[in-house]
Scaffold this active site. Structure first.
Site, mmCIF file in Angstrom:
data_model
loop_
_atom_site.group_PDB
_atom_site.id
_atom_site.type_symbol
_atom_site.label_atom_id
_atom_site.label_comp_id
_atom_site.label_asym_id
_atom_site.label_seq_id
_atom_site.Cartn_x
_atom_site.Cartn_y
_atom_site.Cartn_z
ATOM 1 N N CYS A 1 0.819 -1.230 0.000
ATOM 2 C CA CYS A 1 0.000 0.000 0.000
ATOM 3 C C CYS A 1 0.852 1.280 0.000
ATOM 4 O O CYS A 1 0.502 2.269 -0.656
ATOM 5 C CB CYS A 1 -0.955 -0.006 1.183
ATOM 6 N N HIS B 1 -2.792 6.198 4.769
ATOM 7 C CA HIS B 1 -1.360 6.348 5.039
ATOM 8 C C HIS B 1 -0.906 7.719 4.533
ATOM 9 O O HIS B 1 -1.278 8.137 3.426
ATOM 10 C CB HIS B 1 -0.552 5.283 4.271
HETATM 11 N N1 LIG Z 1 -4.582 -3.879 5.201
HETATM 12 C C1 LIG Z 1 -3.967 -3.265 4.214
HETATM 13 O O1 LIG Z 1 -3.968 -2.017 4.095
HETATM 14 C C2 LIG Z 1 -3.247 -4.068 3.180
HETATM 15 C C3 LIG Z 1 -2.800 -3.425 2.027
HETATM 16 C C4 LIG Z 1 -2.143 -4.181 1.055
HETATM 17 C C5 LIG Z 1 -1.948 -5.523 1.272
HETATM 18 N N2 LIG Z 1 -2.400 -6.115 2.423
HETATM 19 C C6 LIG Z 1 -2.172 -7.556 2.591
HETATM 20 O O2 LIG Z 1 -3.418 -8.236 2.480
HETATM 21 C C7 LIG Z 1 -3.429 -9.383 3.340
HETATM 22 C C8 LIG Z 1 -4.648 -9.336 4.248
HETATM 23 O O3 LIG Z 1 -4.613 -8.153 5.006
HETATM 24 P P1 LIG Z 1 -5.860 -7.657 5.866
HETATM 25 O O4 LIG Z 1 -5.430 -6.339 6.379
HETATM 26 O O5 LIG Z 1 -7.134 -7.749 5.111
HETATM 27 O O6 LIG Z 1 -5.861 -8.742 7.059
HETATM 28 P P2 LIG Z 1 -7.060 -9.201 8.012
HETATM 29 O O7 LIG Z 1 -8.038 -8.103 8.231
HETATM 30 O O8 LIG Z 1 -6.399 -9.798 9.198
HETATM 31 O O9 LIG Z 1 -7.806 -10.364 7.186
HETATM 32 C C9 LIG Z 1 -7.231 -11.629 6.958
HETATM 33 C C10 LIG Z 1 -8.193 -12.472 6.142
HETATM 34 O O10 LIG Z 1 -7.549 -13.713 5.827
HETATM 35 C C11 LIG Z 1 -8.445 -14.775 6.161
HETATM 36 N N3 LIG Z 1 -7.746 -16.014 6.489
HETATM 37 C C12 LIG Z 1 -6.915 -16.262 7.527
HETATM 38 N N4 LIG Z 1 -6.522 -17.563 7.509
HETATM 39 C C13 LIG Z 1 -7.114 -18.142 6.438
HETATM 40 C C14 LIG Z 1 -7.120 -19.438 5.899
HETATM 41 N N5 LIG Z 1 -6.445 -20.450 6.460
HETATM 42 N N6 LIG Z 1 -7.860 -19.683 4.776
HETATM 43 C C15 LIG Z 1 -8.576 -18.692 4.191
HETATM 44 N N7 LIG Z 1 -8.622 -17.424 4.668
HETATM 45 C C16 LIG Z 1 -7.903 -17.147 5.787
HETATM 46 C C17 LIG Z 1 -9.220 -14.239 7.356
HETATM 47 O O11 LIG Z 1 -10.383 -15.026 7.547
HETATM 48 P P3 LIG Z 1 -11.030 -15.238 9.031
HETATM 49 O O12 LIG Z 1 -11.846 -14.006 9.291
HETATM 50 O O13 LIG Z 1 -11.855 -16.469 8.842
HETATM 51 O O14 LIG Z 1 -9.895 -15.412 9.984
HETATM 52 C C18 LIG Z 1 -9.483 -12.819 6.876
HETATM 53 O O15 LIG Z 1 -10.564 -12.828 5.960
HETATM 54 C C19 LIG Z 1 -2.087 -9.355 4.095
HETATM 55 O O16 LIG Z 1 -1.185 -10.208 3.440
HETATM 56 C C20 LIG Z 1 -1.643 -7.919 3.964
HETATM 57 O O17 LIG Z 1 -0.243 -7.794 4.004
HETATM 58 C C21 LIG Z 1 -3.046 -5.430 3.375
#
Ligand SMILES: NC(=O)c1ccc[n+]([C@@H]2O[C@H](COP(=O)([O-])OP(=O)(O)OC[C@H]3O[C@@H](n4cnc5c(N)ncnc54)[C@H](OP(=O)(O)O)[C@@H]3O)[C@@H](O)[C@H]2O)c1
Length: 351
Positions: A128, A245
């Protein structure tokens, strides 16, 4: 033509925004399948005017999809992205796992759309922080050339995910009610009413964090700077903001660039908006940008210490353009160029 779309991590901060953006931009879908962990199997997530029931990842559930937008963390993507590709879907991955892989294009449609043409079934979405930096600096690099970038970030907690949003809310609530907040579980220190000079981890004794390393390496990959001719130095900090950000950026250009010409270049760029009348209190803030797709740029001014340096303030919504919107734009780009197919003979990607 309509597509069968999978969203992996559909209950998460990025995944829920992916579903929102898919519906908003009316990406043509014949089916949307929401994947989350086993804990969330059957849980309903909003999509368009209705809801989708989450399913977990299995050999059966990943079949018969055309495009998969994945954001469930690096370890899930390392294992499941190649499996989706083998099952015939093109994956746009939001995690950091595949971004620097030599056979995986790292694409921002406004900056390097042609990189998508070479995909082997997997395309990575940049970090991001890198994303908003590139939207603002890409046109300057293209027209004038950038020699050096020094960047300090002020990153919101939604960049860490749903649990971090809850941690900031709970700590703030406790402090405002004169209670002792619970021991931090997501960050190494309290984030409420604090600023942490650490985004992600210090890996293997490195004195830069993994986030700082990503910002530096991904910038070079997107700008095609394989010989590392651009100097880049980054410091990333976490601030108690929910979404958005902010970045303080100093650039040194190859030839002199006035603030007026920089404003014109950025203002003419796709995805960027100049918000810059500081004397009237007009400059971009995180709360202005939350919920928007444009990257806002202000405080564009000369650096008095060097004739070829400028300072800028760059702000973006990390969940939208920083993740979900870019992923959906990549899917749109693939659809436009008839690239929603795994090339025949694409070798299985090895991590
Ligand atoms: N947040 C940002 O601004 C941003 C920006 C760019 C990239 N990212 C990347 O995007 C990814 C997710 O970030 P996030 O911020 O959305 O995290 P998050 O809010 O913690 O969400 C994680 C997601 O992954 C799912 N998950 C976890 N274990 C799993 C499994 N075994 N099988 C299938 N789904 C599973 C979770 O499902 P449950 O609810 O069932 O646990 C939830 O839907 C990360 O790699 C992060 O680095 C994030």
């Amino acid at each position: 033509m309509s597509h069968r779309v999978g969203v992996v991590g559909a209950t998460g901060a990025v995944g829920s925004t992916l579903l929102e953006v898919l519906a908003e931009r009316q990406f043509p879908v014949s089916e949307v399948r929401a994947f989350a962990s086993e804990r969330s199997a059957g849980k309903k997530v909003p999509f368009a005017d209705g809801e989708l029931a989450c399913v977990s990842l299995s050999d059966e559930s990943i079949q018969d999809l055309d495009v998969v937008l994945s954001s469930a963390g690096g370890s899930i993507s390392s294992e499941w992205a190649p499996r989706f590709v083998q099952a015939g879907a093109v994956v746009v991955d939001n995690t950091s796992f595949w971004r620097m892989h030599p056979e995986v294009p790292l694409v921002i449609p406004e900056i390097n759309p042609d990189a998508a043409s070479d995909h082997n079934g997997l395309i990575a979405n940049p970090n991001c922080s890198t994303m908003q930096l590139m939207i603002a600096l890409g046109p300057i690099h293209r027209d004038i050339g950038i020699e050096r970038i020094v960047i300090s970030t002020y990153q919101s907690v939604s960049g860490t995910g749903q649990r971090a949003i809850e941690e900031l809310r709970d700590q703030t609530h406790a402090i405002l009610h004169e209670q002792e907040p619970a021991t931090p579980a997501v960050y190494p220190h309290r984030i409420a009413f604090n600023v942490l000079p650490q985004v992600e981890t210090f890996k293997d004794g490195d004195d830069y964090t993994t986030e700082e390393r990503k910002l530096m390496a991904e910038t070079r990959k997107i700008l095609g700077d394989a010989d590392e001719s651009i100097g880049i130095s980054a410091t990333c900090a976490r601030v108690p903001v929910y979404v958005g950000h902010s970045q303080s950026v100093n650039i040194q250009t190859r030839s002199e660039l006035s603030p007026e010409d920089a404003r014109a270049l950025i203002g003419g760029a796709d995805g960027a908006l100049v918000v810059d009348a500081p004397g009237e209190g007009v400059y971009p803030t995180a709360s202005d940008v939350a919920g928007r797709d444009e990257v806002l740029v202000g405080r564009i001014r000369r650096d008095p210490s060097h004739p070829r340096c400028l300072n800028l303030w760059i702000v973006g919504d990390n969940l939208r353009k920083g993740a979900a919107t870019n992923a959906v734009q990549v899917a749109e780009l693939l659809a436009e160029r008839d690239l929603i197919r795994v090339p025949a003979g694409a070798a299985a990607l090895a991590a």
